[in-house]
Design a protein around this motif. Structure first.
Motif, PDB file in Angstrom:
ATOM      1  N   ALA A  37       0.838  -1.215   0.000  1.00 17.40           N
ATOM      2  CA  ALA A  37       0.000   0.000   0.000  1.00 17.40           C
ATOM      3  C   ALA A  37       0.868   1.258   0.000  1.00 17.40           C
ATOM      4  CB  ALA A  37      -0.909  -0.007   1.227  1.00 17.40           C
ATOM      5  N   GLN A  38       0.224   2.378  -0.301  1.00 16.78           N
ATOM      6  CA  GLN A  38       0.914   3.673  -0.349  1.00 16.78           C
ATOM      7  C   GLN A  38       2.202   3.591  -1.174  1.00 16.78           C
ATOM      8  OE1 GLN A  38      -0.259   4.552   4.083  1.00 16.78           O
ATOM      9  NE2 GLN A  38       0.043   6.564   3.136  1.00 16.78           N
ATOM     10  N   GLN A  39       2.096   2.879  -2.297  1.00 16.58           N
ATOM     11  CA  GLN A  39       3.183   2.870  -3.274  1.00 16.58           C
ATOM     12  C   GLN A  39       2.992   4.055  -4.224  1.00 16.58           C
ATOM     13  OE1 GLN A  39       3.264  -0.843  -5.456  1.00 16.58           O
ATOM     14  NE2 GLN A  39       3.878  -2.062  -3.678  1.00 16.58           N
ATOM     15  N   PRO A  40       4.088   4.606  -4.716  1.00 20.94           N
ATOM     16  CA  PRO A  40       3.958   5.629  -5.760  1.00 20.94           C
ATOM     17  C   PRO A  40       3.430   4.979  -7.050  1.00 20.94           C
ATOM     18  CG  PRO A  40       6.260   5.059  -5.431  1.00 20.94           C
ATOM     19  CD  PRO A  40       5.488   4.311  -4.386  1.00 20.94           C
ATOM     20  N   ARG A  41       2.829   5.798  -7.905  1.00 23.09           N
ATOM     21  CA  ARG A  41       2.238   5.295  -9.161  1.00 23.09           C
ATOM     22  C   ARG A  41       3.214   4.454  -9.967  1.00 23.09           C
ATOM     23  NH1 ARG A  41      -2.112   8.911 -10.029  1.00 23.09           N
ATOM     24  NH2 ARG A  41      -3.606   7.935  -8.625  1.00 23.09           N
ATOM     25  N   TRP A  42       4.458   4.964 -10.084  1.00 24.81           N
ATOM     26  CA  TRP A  42       5.425   4.272 -10.940  1.00 24.81           C
ATOM     27  C   TRP A  42       5.673   2.861 -10.434  1.00 24.81           C
ATOM     28  CZ3 TRP A  42       9.788   2.329  -8.727  1.00 24.81           C
ATOM     29  CH2 TRP A  42      10.209   2.876  -7.507  1.00 24.81           C
ATOM     30  N   MET A  43       5.650   2.685  -9.104  1.00 29.46           N
ATOM     31  CA  MET A  43       5.921   1.359  -8.556  1.00 29.46           C
ATOM     32  C   MET A  43       4.714   0.446  -8.752  1.00 29.46           C
ATOM     33  SD  MET A  43       7.212   0.290  -4.715  1.00 29.46           S
ATOM     34  CE  MET A  43       8.959   0.604  -4.854  1.00 29.46           C
ATOM     35  N   GLU A  44       3.524   1.018  -8.580  1.00 30.93           N
ATOM     36  CA  GLU A  44       2.301   0.225  -8.783  1.00 30.93           C
ATOM     37  C   GLU A  44       2.257  -0.379 -10.174  1.00 30.93           C
ATOM     38  OE1 GLU A  44      -0.960   2.432  -5.873  1.00 30.93           O
ATOM     39  OE2 GLU A  44      -0.772   3.055  -7.953  1.00 30.93           O
ATOM     40  N   SER A  45       2.850   0.321 -11.134  1.00 32.95           N
ATOM     41  CA  SER A  45       2.727  -0.158 -12.512  1.00 32.95           C
ATOM     42  C   SER A  45       3.847  -1.108 -12.908  1.00 32.95           C
ATOM     43  CB  SER A  45       2.683   1.038 -13.475  1.00 32.95           C
ATOM     44  OG  SER A  45       3.940   1.675 -13.453  1.00 32.95           O
ATOM     45  N   LEU A  46       4.793  -1.346 -12.001  1.00 32.62           N
ATOM     46  CA  LEU A  46       5.888  -2.274 -12.333  1.00 32.62           C
ATOM     47  C   LEU A  46       5.521  -3.704 -11.937  1.00 32.62           C
ATOM     48  CD1 LEU A  46       9.188  -0.450 -11.232  1.00 32.62           C
ATOM     49  CD2 LEU A  46       8.190  -0.604 -13.521  1.00 32.62           C
ATOM     50  N   SER A  47       6.252  -4.653 -12.505  1.00 32.28           N
ATOM     51  CA  SER A  47       6.062  -6.058 -12.115  1.00 32.28           C
ATOM     52  C   SER A  47       7.364  -6.816 -12.384  1.00 32.28           C
ATOM     53  CB  SER A  47       4.911  -6.695 -12.907  1.00 32.28           C
ATOM     54  OG  SER A  47       5.234  -6.681 -14.286  1.00 32.28           O
ATOM     55  N   GLY A  48       7.384  -8.064 -11.933  1.00 29.86           N
ATOM     56  CA  GLY A  48       8.502  -8.956 -12.253  1.00 29.86           C
ATOM     57  C   GLY A  48       9.847  -8.430 -11.777  1.00 29.86           C
ATOM     58  N   THR A  49      10.875  -8.705 -12.559  1.00 34.22           N
ATOM     59  CA  THR A  49      12.245  -8.347 -12.169  1.00 34.22           C
ATOM     60  C   THR A  49      12.404  -6.843 -11.996  1.00 34.22           C
ATOM     61  OG1 THR A  49      12.956 -10.222 -13.487  1.00 34.22           O
ATOM     62  CG2 THR A  49      14.666  -8.697 -12.793  1.00 34.22           C
ATOM     63  N   ALA A  50      11.736  -6.073 -12.839  1.00 33.86           N
ATOM     64  CA  ALA A  50      11.865  -4.614 -12.727  1.00 33.86           C
ATOM     65  C   ALA A  50      11.352  -4.147 -11.369  1.00 33.86           C
ATOM     66  CB  ALA A  50      11.089  -3.933 -13.857  1.00 33.86           C
ATOM     67  N   LEU A  51      10.230  -4.715 -10.907  1.00 35.73           N
ATOM     68  CA  LEU A  51       9.683  -4.335  -9.600  1.00 35.73           C
ATOM     69  C   LEU A  51      10.587  -4.837  -8.483  1.00 35.73           C
ATOM     70  CD1 LEU A  51       7.566  -3.160  -7.714  1.00 35.73           C
ATOM     71  CD2 LEU A  51       6.268  -5.297  -7.948  1.00 35.73           C
ATOM     72  N   ARG A  52      11.038  -6.087  -8.582  1.00 31.79           N
ATOM     73  CA  ARG A  52      11.928  -6.626  -7.536  1.00 31.79           C
ATOM     74  C   ARG A  52      13.154  -5.729  -7.385  1.00 31.79           C
ATOM     75  NH1 ARG A  52      13.416 -11.539  -4.873  1.00 31.79           N
ATOM     76  NH2 ARG A  52      11.216 -12.062  -5.074  1.00 31.79           N
ATOM     77  N   ASN A  53      13.778  -5.376  -8.498  1.00 31.24           N
ATOM     78  CA  ASN A  53      14.976  -4.545  -8.419  1.00 31.24           C
ATOM     79  C   ASN A  53      14.670  -3.151  -7.888  1.00 31.24           C
ATOM     80  OD1 ASN A  53      16.560  -6.618  -9.308  1.00 31.24           O
ATOM     81  ND2 ASN A  53      16.489  -6.004 -11.472  1.00 31.24           N
ATOM     82  N   ALA A  54      13.522  -2.612  -8.294  1.00 36.09           N
ATOM     83  CA  ALA A  54      13.141  -1.279  -7.804  1.00 36.09           C
ATOM     84  C   ALA A  54      12.895  -1.318  -6.301  1.00 36.09           C
ATOM     85  CB  ALA A  54      11.887  -0.794  -8.531  1.00 36.09           C
ATOM     86  N   MET A  55      12.257  -2.387  -5.831  1.00 36.21           N
ATOM     87  CA  MET A  55      11.991  -2.524  -4.391  1.00 36.21           C
ATOM     88  C   MET A  55      13.310  -2.618  -3.626  1.00 36.21           C
ATOM     89  SD  MET A  55      12.004  -5.001  -1.822  1.00 36.21           S
ATOM     90  CE  MET A  55      11.726  -6.642  -2.492  1.00 36.21           C
ATOM     91  N   LEU A  56      14.236  -3.454  -4.128  1.00 40.18           N
ATOM     92  CA  LEU A  56      15.509  -3.616  -3.416  1.00 40.18           C
ATOM     93  C   LEU A  56      16.317  -2.318  -3.429  1.00 40.18           C
ATOM     94  CD1 LEU A  56      16.513  -7.212  -4.587  1.00 40.18           C
ATOM     95  CD2 LEU A  56      15.615  -6.497  -2.346  1.00 40.18           C
ATOM     96  N   ASN A  57      16.265  -1.616  -4.540  1.00 41.65           N
ATOM     97  CA  ASN A  57      16.956  -0.326  -4.615  1.00 41.65           C
ATOM     98  C   ASN A  57      16.347   0.656  -3.617  1.00 41.65           C
ATOM     99  OD1 ASN A  57      18.739   1.685  -5.849  1.00 41.65           O
ATOM    100  ND2 ASN A  57      16.831   2.600  -6.610  1.00 41.65           N
ATOM    101  N   HIS A  58      15.021   0.633  -3.494  1.00 38.96           N
ATOM    102  CA  HIS A  58      14.345   1.514  -2.546  1.00 38.96           C
ATOM    103  C   HIS A  58      14.794   1.201  -1.109  1.00 38.96           C
ATOM    104  CE1 HIS A  58      11.141   4.089  -0.997  1.00 38.96           C
ATOM    105  NE2 HIS A  58      11.005   3.167  -0.046  1.00 38.96           N
ATOM    106  N   VAL A  59      14.783  -0.073  -0.762  1.00 40.87           N
ATOM    107  CA  VAL A  59      15.204  -0.485   0.588  1.00 40.87           C
ATOM    108  C   VAL A  59      16.630   0.007   0.847  1.00 40.87           C
ATOM    109  CG1 VAL A  59      15.780  -2.485   2.022  1.00 40.87           C
ATOM    110  CG2 VAL A  59      13.671  -2.498   0.645  1.00 40.87           C
TER     111      VAL A  59
END
Ligand code: XIL
Length: 441
Positions: free
Chosen positions: A118-140
């Motif tokens: 929840a409370q994800q930015p729009r750009w993150m909501e629209s990602l999936s798969g490896t791109a989302l995993r990498n974006a999440m890890l980069n965010h952390v």
């Protein structure tokens, strides 16, 4: 005027009696803490609240905040949409303001939260798969690095389990990147801020028999068995919106603690703030040694995300409610933890070396501790104090501090394996520093 001897004796006796009665009054007053934070600190715990950056300019709000609480959780300001509104553009203004307020007032900070559906930015909501995993890890990694050294506990992952009878993970874009997304987030957080305690946080995990509680329990058990870096579990404990305080809450807290993690009550609010339920929650935390503290989800009812349920400890005018009195009384009557540590090695410190604390000289207002490290060179030892105690002097090591001033990381400054420090009691003469980790290379 001269006072004859017998009259002078009477006068002296009267003055002495008055002084004695005053001294008794003062002692009694000093024994019962008069604020939530001070009382919790005497029990080796914190009492905190969610804070909204946009209320820090409200002096009625900050007066209560600074008087009563010694821990802060930013209510929304560290969530993904706030800290990374556009991919790879980070925005920390409001979160930094809250951290600065905490630091200026000696409060510990719970970071909330690094990975959440929840409370994800729009750009993150629209990602999936490896791109989302990498974006999440980069965010952390980016966010934990930005706040490195200032966060006592991170809610690394929030609300990853489903409600209802399945006991399974919640479906979400993050979950669809693969079941290992949670442990990947914890590993990234540990690498970015090795001194923060890393927590999993969820709601509707309060009733021990609920499938969701059991699902989270099995995950934590599995993480501990496989060495995934998890230190704590947060129980939001929103007894609002139709969910009630369960009578087996203490069993839930102690069962998780038995897995070797600390437990925290992270977002407490209770519909209509019944004094009994608030008292029970407080007593349950005090009964479980690994329950480190309680955070209420806002200060006044008017600050609550569920203000219609008036679930907090202060009314809209900032007055203490009956629930406040019940919590303070429960905190005050809780048992003070034994004078610890301990000489000797603290309960299995995290890390790959061993640090043993030996009590040293004690004065009226301060005492010494020396620590011997074995099992590695180039060591780094984390020592946690109980507020309001503070270290005033150190020797044979290079110290650094977290924002609260209560967590000291001592690094080797040569080939020696012993360091020492002096702690000012600042009124708390019973608590003793805890060694929370020893890391060597
Ligand atoms: C809530 C905030 O209090 C609200 O201001 C916001 O609109 C929504 O989120 N679980 C959590 C918290 O982990 O972050 C949520 O906070 C409440 C439920």
């Amino acid at each position: 005027m001269t006072v004859s001897t017998p009259r002078r004796a009477v006068l002296i006796a009267a003055v002495a009696a008055l002084a004695a009665s005053l001294a008794v009054g003062v002692t009694t007053a000093a024994q019962a803490a008069t604020t939530l934070g001070a009382s919790a600190a005497e029990k080796g715990r914190y009492f905190g609240t969610a804070v909204a950056a946009n209320r820090l300019g409200d002096s009625a709000y900050t007066t209560i905040l600074n008087r009563e609480f010694n821990q802060i959780t930013p209510e929304n300001e560290m969530k993904t949409d706030a800290t990374e509104p556009n991919q790879n553009q980070f925005s920390y203004g409001n979160a930094d303001r809250i951290v600065a307020h905490a630091r200026a007032n000696g409060m510990q900070v719970r970071g909330h939260t690094l990975a959440w559906h929840a409370q994800q930015p729009r750009w993150m909501e629209s990602l999936s798969g490896t791109a989302l995993r990498n974006a999440m890890l980069n965010h952390v990694t980016q966010v934990a690095t930005h706040f490195r050294g200032q966060i006592a506990w991170w809610d690394v992952v929030n609300e990853a389990f489903a409600d209802g009878s399945s006991g399974a993970r919640r479906d979400s874009n993050l979950q669809r990147t693969g079941n290992d997304w949670i442990e990947a987030a914890f590993r990234a957080a540990r690498a970015a801020d090795p001194n923060a305690q890393l927590c999993y946080n969820d709601y509707n995990t309060d009733n021990w028999t609920d499938a969701k509680t059991q699902g989270v329990y099995r995950m934590v058990q599995d993480f501990k068995q496989r060495g995934v870096p998890i230190d704590c579990v947060g129980f939001q404990s929103h007894f609002t919106g139709g969910s009630n305080y369960p009578s087996n809450y203490r069993t839930t807290l102690s069962s998780f603690a038995a897995l070797g993690v600390d437990v925290h009550i992270t977002e407490l609010d209770i519909r209509n703030a019944p004094a009994d339920a608030y008292r029970n929650v407080t007593n349950d935390c005090l009964a479980v040694p690994r329950c480190k503290g309680i955070t209420v989800w806002g200060i006044r009812d008017s600050d609550s995300w569920r203000s219609g349920e008036s679930p907090l400890l202060f009314n809209g005018s900032g007055q203490k409610k009956a629930a406040y009195d019940a919590v303070l009384a429960a905190l005050n009557s809780g048992t003070t933890p034994p004078t610890s540590p301990p000489p000797g090695t603290t309960p299995p410190p995290a890390g790959n070396c061993t640090a043993s604390a030996t009590p040293g000289q004690v004065w009226g207002d301060r005492y010494n501790t020396s620590v011997t490290v074995s099992g590695g060179s180039n060591w780094s030892v984390v020592v946690t104090l109980t507020s309001p105690q503070r270290v005033s002097t150190t020797w044979n090591g290079t110290p650094s501090w977290d924002s609260s001033g209560t967590v000291m990381t001592m690094r080797a400054n040569g080939s020696g394996n012993t360091f020492g420090f002096t702690t000012m009691t600042n009124g708390n003469s019973s608590a003793r520093p805890q060694i929370t980790s020893c890391t060597a290379s």
